[in-house]
Design an enzyme around this catalytic site. Structure first.
Site, PDB file in Angstrom:
ATOM      1  N   SER A  14      -0.963  11.263   1.069  1.00  9.58           N
ATOM      2  CA  SER A  14      -0.980   9.907   0.527  1.00  9.58           C
ATOM      3  C   SER A  14      -1.902   9.763  -0.678  1.00  9.58           C
ATOM      4  O   SER A  14      -2.794   8.907  -0.713  1.00  9.58           O
ATOM      5  CB  SER A  14      -1.400   8.914   1.622  1.00  9.58           C
ATOM      6  OG  SER A  14      -0.936   7.625   1.338  1.00  9.58           O
ATOM      7  N   GLY A  67       0.824  -1.202   0.000  1.00  8.16           N
ATOM      8  CA  GLY A  67       0.000   0.000   0.000  1.00  8.16           C
ATOM      9  C   GLY A  67       0.861   1.254   0.000  1.00  8.16           C
ATOM     10  O   GLY A  67       1.964   1.283  -0.547  1.00  8.16           O
ATOM     11  N   SER A  68       0.382   2.288   0.670  1.00  9.04           N
ATOM     12  CA  SER A  68       1.003   3.614   0.556  1.00  9.04           C
ATOM     13  C   SER A  68       2.396   3.722   1.155  1.00  9.04           C
ATOM     14  O   SER A  68       3.121   4.672   0.860  1.00  9.04           O
ATOM     15  CB  SER A  68       0.092   4.660   1.217  1.00  9.04           C
ATOM     16  OG  SER A  68      -1.059   4.852   0.423  1.00  9.04           O
ATOM     17  N   THR A  69       2.796   2.770   2.008  1.00  9.05           N
ATOM     18  CA  THR A  69       4.170   2.821   2.516  1.00  9.05           C
ATOM     19  C   THR A  69       5.178   2.631   1.374  1.00  9.05           C
ATOM     20  O   THR A  69       6.349   2.977   1.518  1.00  9.05           O
ATOM     21  CB  THR A  69       4.402   1.735   3.584  1.00  9.05           C
ATOM     22  OG1 THR A  69       4.004   0.459   3.064  1.00  9.05           O
ATOM     23  CG2 THR A  69       3.616   2.037   4.846  1.00  9.05           C
ATOM     24  N   ASN A  79      -4.412   6.035   2.099  1.00 12.68           N
ATOM     25  CA  ASN A  79      -4.503   4.991   1.073  1.00 12.68           C
ATOM     26  C   ASN A  79      -3.510   3.887   1.319  1.00 12.68           C
ATOM     27  O   ASN A  79      -2.516   4.097   1.948  1.00 12.68           O
ATOM     28  CB  ASN A  79      -4.238   5.616  -0.302  1.00 12.68           C
ATOM     29  CG  ASN A  79      -5.290   6.643  -0.652  1.00 12.68           C
ATOM     30  OD1 ASN A  79      -6.477   6.383  -0.549  1.00 12.68           O
ATOM     31  ND2 ASN A  79      -4.856   7.831  -1.059  1.00 12.68           N
TER      32      ASN A  79
END
Length: 575
Positions: free
Chosen positions: A337, A282-284, A575
């Site tokens: 994000s 995901g957003s990381t 997100n």
């Protein structure tokens, strides 16, 4: 008279012949078959006994014992000495030492059997009085902290060899080398030592000192348990490292198991999910696009990268942001994000360069932590990326990573652009107390310029101060971090409805990072966003760690950390 003389002569000849035969046979045995019969005699009168070595101990970085050996007793049977085998089998089965059929079959067919190893209490007097049933001294691997370090340490089997975790990976070091001794056997079968027989002493195993801090491990476990209870989540992972050295200070997976009784748990719990469980980040994962854009000078920090529409179309698929926003600059794209902005930035960078930065961060390759079962993840080959796959990859969909890979990717930012190899073993000590090995930090590669790392730190500080990571904030300490909320993919294609992994990865203090903490919560119920579920757990863990004496001076300088309770008044989506 003459007939009697002939008969007497024949008897004498016959006797001489018989004696001659026996003498010749004896000579043949002595000269030509001496080795064969010596071995046979030796086998019947002497027994070789394997002498097991002392298995090496495992310590945390402060010398606290994580794995050791204790003496126990084992109940065994010598069937030849048992007079009434049926009655004995019945008594043993009545006291829980196996079913009657199994015990009776074992007593009938074997010369020696184990009835129960590592007894927790002595058998009743009725059993001890049976001739042929004996208690022997035995040994057992013991893990004083139980579930606390189970996913890291693993456990040993009944034969004292490592089956999981560090116990398996370093079995040859910990296990030592067995010795042996020959014992004389009496006609009745009793074994006893004889000074003329050979003996070889066993060599004890090496002790291992880990980088793990049991105090931090305990903090992480207790706080993670609370969050899993509060959110009814399926599980969770928390990893704490020193980003300057690559040392792993804590690694906790829940649900876990007690390595003292591993067979009482599902085998799926034995694996270390920090290195073996793959998921979409995901957003990381947006740090890849952000780093590439800065390094390649694709955008300036104040350039508007998303006009505020919050939607973009790739092929026939519409990609939208989780919430409405106005125009976003490059800095704001990370703080808020934005998936749409990530897609547009990645498109400017291009597939091949984006792939190079993915690999540079360590994605798609094992970290070589030195634990069994590590997965390398999946990013694929840019030649085969469709426009849609490339677009979704920019915000962490369509790729798979491990928790440890993500944590060390962020450590490259904290460490001014240098990616380090994870360190788990701090030193190896011989049985005599001599240090045989001491670990040192190992740089894998330079991922980005120092200037780029400083820019990213400032952007990630903004995520915590005024973006999706606000609930990770600790008054007085500057923290950099990023939230993530990723849909869980199905085994074949598509995504599981309503199933997410909420994450937050952050480091502190930004000026001189001493701690980096990665939090991953699997399938939280209710509010599932990383900023709402994972960021507060990061905050609680960090607060408790910096209250420890060893870390207080490193993190806290001119102020006192106040443990203030933060009640979220709004839902923080990311997100």
């Amino acid at each position: 008279m003459k007939g009697k003389g002939i008969k007497k002569g024949m008897v004498i000849v016959l006797l001489i012949s018989v004696w001659g035969f026996f003498f010749l046979r004896l000579g043949h045995i002595q000269i030509f078959r001496n080795g064969y019969y010596s071995k046979k005699s030796h086998k019947q009168s002497v027994k070789k006994i394997i002498v097991h070595p002392e298995r090496g101990k495992i310590f945390d970085r402060n010398g606290k014992l994580i794995a050791t050996n204790i003496k126990t007793k084992t109940l065994v049977a010598f069937p030849r000495k048992i007079k009434d085998k049926k009655k004995t089998a019945l008594i043993l089965s009545e006291h829980g030492y196996g079913s009657f059929d199994n015990v009776y079959r074992g007593i009938k067919r074997n010369n020696f059997i184990y009835l129960k190893r590592n007894l927790e209490k002595n058998p009743p007097k009725e059993i001890k009085e049976i001739e042929g049933i004996e208690l022997l001294q035995d040994r057992k691997r013991f893990y004083p902290y139980g579930i606390l370090c189970s996913s890291l340490i693993g456990f040993v089997g009944t034969e004292y060899s490592g089956l999981e975790g560090l116990e398996f990976e370093f079995d040859s070091l910990l296990g030592g080398k067995p010795g042996w001794s020959y014992l004389q056997k009496s006609p009745s079968g009793v074994l006893y030592p004889h000074p003329a027989l050979q003996v070889k002493s066993p060599k004890s195993g090496k002790d291992i000192v880990l980088t793990i801090d049991v105090d931090i491990q305990s903090i992480v476990l207790s706080e993670l348990e609370k969050v899993l209870d509060d959110t009814s989540a399926k599980g969770g992972i928390v990893i704490v490292i020193n980003p300057k050295t690559g040392e792993i200070l804590a690694m906790v997976n829940l649900p876990g198991y007690d390595p003292n009784h591993p067979l009482q748990y599902d085998k799926k719990l034995w694996i270390n999910r920090s290195i073996s469980e793959l998921f979409e980040p995901g957003s990381t994962f947006k740090i890849v696009a952000a780093t590439a854009a800065i390094e390649e000078k694709v955008f300036k920090l104040n350039d508007v990268v998303e006009t505020g529409e919050g939607v973009t179309i790739v092929g026939r698929v519409k990609i939208k942001d989780a919430e409405k926003h106005g125009p976003l600059t490059f800095v704001e794209f990370v703080q808020h994000s934005s998936n749409v902005a990530a897609v547009k930035i990645a498109k400017k960078i291009g597939k091949n360069k984006f792939y190079c930065y993915e690999r540079s961060f360590g994605f798609g390759a094992r970290t070589k932590i030195g634990l069994p079962g590590e997965e390398k993840g999946y990013i694929g080959n840019p030649i085969h990326w469709t426009p849609l796959k490339f677009a979704t990859m920019s915000f962490g969909q369509g790729v798979s990573v491990t928790a440890l890979q993500l944590v060390f990717a962020y450590s490259a930012i904290a460490n001014d652009g240098f990616l380090l190899k994870p360190l788990l073993v701090r030193s190896i000590i011989s049985s005599k107390g001599d240090t045989l090995y001491t670990s040192t930090s190992c740089m894998v590669r330079k991922v980005m310029k120092e200037e780029t790392a400083h820019i990213l730190k400032k952007i990630l500080v903004g995520v915590v101060n005024c973006g999706t990571g606000r609930f990770a904030k600790i008054d007085g300490i500057e923290i950099a971090g990023k939230t993530g909320t990723a849909e869980k993919s199905k085994p074949v294609i598509g995504y599981e409805k309503g199933e997410y992994i909420a994450s937050f990865i952050g480091f502190l203090p930004v000026q001189d990072p001493q701690l980096l903490i990665g939090v991953f919560i699997d399938e939280p119920k209710g509010l599932y966003w990383g900023g709402y579920v994972a960021a507060p757990l990061f905050r609680k863990v960090a607060q408790r760690i910096i209250c420890l004496e060893d870390y207080n001076n490193k993190v806290v300088s001119d102020f006192i950390v106040k443990s203030t309770k933060m009640e979220p008044n709004e839902t923080i989506k990311d997100n």
